[in-house]
Design a protein around this motif. Structure first.
Motif, short mmCIF file in Angstrom:
data_model
loop_
_atom_site.label_atom_id
_atom_site.label_comp_id
_atom_site.label_asym_id
_atom_site.label_seq_id
_atom_site.Cartn_x
_atom_site.Cartn_y
_atom_site.Cartn_z
N LEU A 184 0.85 -1.18 0.00
CA LEU A 184 0.00 0.00 0.00
C LEU A 184 0.88 1.24 0.00
O LEU A 184 1.78 1.37 0.83
N THR A 185 0.63 2.13 -0.95
CA THR A 185 1.32 3.41 -1.03
C THR A 185 0.26 4.50 -1.04
O THR A 185 -0.67 4.46 -1.84
N ASN A 186 0.40 5.46 -0.12
CA ASN A 186 -0.50 6.60 -0.12
C ASN A 186 0.20 7.81 0.48
O ASN A 186 1.34 7.72 0.92
N THR A 187 -0.48 8.94 0.43
CA THR A 187 0.10 10.20 0.89
C THR A 187 -0.54 10.60 2.21
O THR A 187 -1.76 10.52 2.37
N LYS A 188 0.29 11.03 3.14
CA LYS A 188 -0.17 11.44 4.47
C LYS A 188 0.10 12.93 4.68
O LYS A 188 1.15 13.44 4.28
N ARG A 189 -0.86 13.58 5.30
CA ARG A 189 -0.65 14.94 5.78
C ARG A 189 -0.54 14.83 7.29
O ARG A 189 -1.47 14.37 7.96
N ILE A 190 0.61 15.24 7.81
CA ILE A 190 0.90 15.08 9.23
C ILE A 190 1.08 16.46 9.86
O ILE A 190 1.95 17.22 9.45
N LYS A 191 0.22 16.75 10.83
CA LYS A 191 0.36 18.00 11.58
C LYS A 191 1.32 17.71 12.73
O LYS A 191 1.13 16.74 13.47
N ILE A 192 2.35 18.54 12.83
CA ILE A 192 3.37 18.34 13.87
C ILE A 192 3.52 19.59 14.72
O ILE A 192 3.21 20.70 14.28
N ARG A 193 3.99 19.38 15.94
CA ARG A 193 4.34 20.48 16.83
C ARG A 193 5.81 20.79 16.65
O ARG A 193 6.65 19.88 16.66
N THR A 194 6.13 22.04 16.50
CA THR A 194 7.52 22.48 16.40
C THR A 194 7.71 23.62 17.40
O THR A 194 6.73 24.20 17.89
N PRO A 195 8.95 23.99 17.68
CA PRO A 195 9.17 25.15 18.57
C PRO A 195 8.52 26.42 18.04
O PRO A 195 8.13 27.30 18.82
N GLY A 239 5.66 26.48 16.50
CA GLY A 239 4.21 26.28 16.43
C GLY A 239 3.89 25.03 15.62
O GLY A 239 4.77 24.23 15.29
N GLU A 240 2.63 24.88 15.30
CA GLU A 240 2.21 23.71 14.53
C GLU A 240 2.40 23.95 13.04
O GLU A 240 2.20 25.07 12.55
N SER A 241 2.79 22.90 12.33
CA SER A 241 2.91 22.97 10.88
C SER A 241 2.59 21.60 10.29
O SER A 241 2.36 20.64 11.02
N PHE A 242 2.59 21.53 8.97
CA PHE A 242 2.27 20.28 8.28
C PHE A 242 3.47 19.77 7.50
O PHE A 242 4.24 20.57 6.95
N ILE A 243 3.61 18.46 7.47
CA ILE A 243 4.52 17.82 6.53
C ILE A 243 3.70 16.83 5.71
O ILE A 243 2.65 16.34 6.18
N TYR A 244 4.14 16.56 4.50
CA TYR A 244 3.46 15.63 3.61
C TYR A 244 4.44 14.51 3.28
O TYR A 244 5.59 14.78 2.89
N VAL A 245 3.99 13.28 3.47
CA VAL A 245 4.85 12.12 3.28
C VAL A 245 4.15 11.13 2.36
O VAL A 245 2.98 10.79 2.57
N ARG A 246 4.88 10.67 1.37
CA ARG A 246 4.42 9.58 0.51
C ARG A 246 4.92 8.30 1.17
O ARG A 246 6.13 8.09 1.31
N THR A 268 8.73 9.23 1.92
CA THR A 268 9.41 10.28 1.17
C THR A 268 8.66 11.59 1.40
O THR A 268 7.44 11.64 1.24
N LEU A 269 9.38 12.62 1.81
CA LEU A 269 8.75 13.93 1.94
C LEU A 269 8.35 14.44 0.56
O LEU A 269 9.12 14.31 -0.40
N VAL A 270 7.15 15.00 0.45
CA VAL A 270 6.70 15.59 -0.81
C VAL A 270 6.23 17.00 -0.56
O VAL A 270 5.82 17.35 0.56
N GLN A 271 6.32 17.81 -1.59
CA GLN A 271 5.85 19.19 -1.48
C GLN A 271 4.36 19.23 -1.73
O GLN A 271 3.81 18.40 -2.47
N THR A 272 3.68 20.17 -1.12
CA THR A 272 2.23 20.23 -1.21
C THR A 272 1.72 20.37 -2.63
O THR A 272 0.65 19.91 -2.96
N ARG A 273 2.48 20.99 -3.50
CA ARG A 273 1.99 21.20 -4.87
C ARG A 273 1.81 19.86 -5.61
O ARG A 273 1.11 19.78 -6.59
N TYR A 274 2.46 18.81 -5.13
CA TYR A 274 2.36 17.51 -5.78
C TYR A 274 1.17 16.70 -5.29
O TYR A 274 0.84 15.68 -5.84
#
Length: 162
Positions: free
Chosen positions: A113-124, A126-133, A153-159
């Motif tokens: 199974l391969t899919n794309t995840k949007r992960i909200k993370i806590r950083t110093p 504040g909160e931000s998102f990373i996208y992982v394939r 694999t990290l992916v950019q949101t435009r993809y």
């Protein structure tokens, strides 16, 4: 007369119902391909909840002893290291997105199974998102479906259409 004897000799062979397959067939756990897909998507959803809930028991139960994962940062984690990485991550939410790019394959006792995840993370900052394939390979071991390999694999949101 020879022809009649020959045909009579072949008659029992044609009536034989005890035919064997050329190769042993692997029984499937799923009635249809859609059932298989639904099972692995549900398993993926459980994993996302386990990440946010820091459920070490889920990962210990669903990852094979020989599990390895290549992280988005190029690290190769064995099962124990991957579980610790998942438990210590700054995850706030994890969700599957962009299903049009999903890939699923299942055959016998293996699935992918391969899919794309949007992960909200806590950083110093504040909160931000990373996208992982994310790709995970599964194998049925000792009667249970277990993850045997993973790769992110990290992916950019435009993809992913965000």
């Amino acid at each position: 007369m020879k022809r009649v004897a020959y045909l009579l000799w072949l008659l029992p062979l044609g009536a034989c119902e005890n035919k064997k397959d050329v190769a042993p067939q692997v029984p499937t756990d799923f009635a249809t391909p859609a059932d298989a897909k639904a099972f692995f998507y549900d398993l993926d959803a459980q994993q996302m909840r386990a990440m946010v809930g820091r459920d070490s028991a889920f990962f210990a139960r669903h990852y094979a002893t020989t599990y390895y994962n290549c992280t988005p940062y190029g690290e190769l984690n064995d099962k124990a290291t991957e579980i610790q990485t998942l438990l210590r991550g700054p995850w706030v939410t994890v969700e599957a997105i962009a299903p049009q790019f999903d890939v699923f394959a299942h055959s016998g006792d293996q699935a992918l199974l391969t899919n794309t995840k949007r992960i909200k993370i806590r950083t110093p900052a504040g909160e931000s998102f990373i996208y992982v394939r994310r790709t995970i390979g599964f194998q049925k071991i000792d009667g249970r479906w277990q993850g045997i390999s993973g790769q992110g694999t990290l992916v950019q949101t435009r993809y992913v259409g965000q």
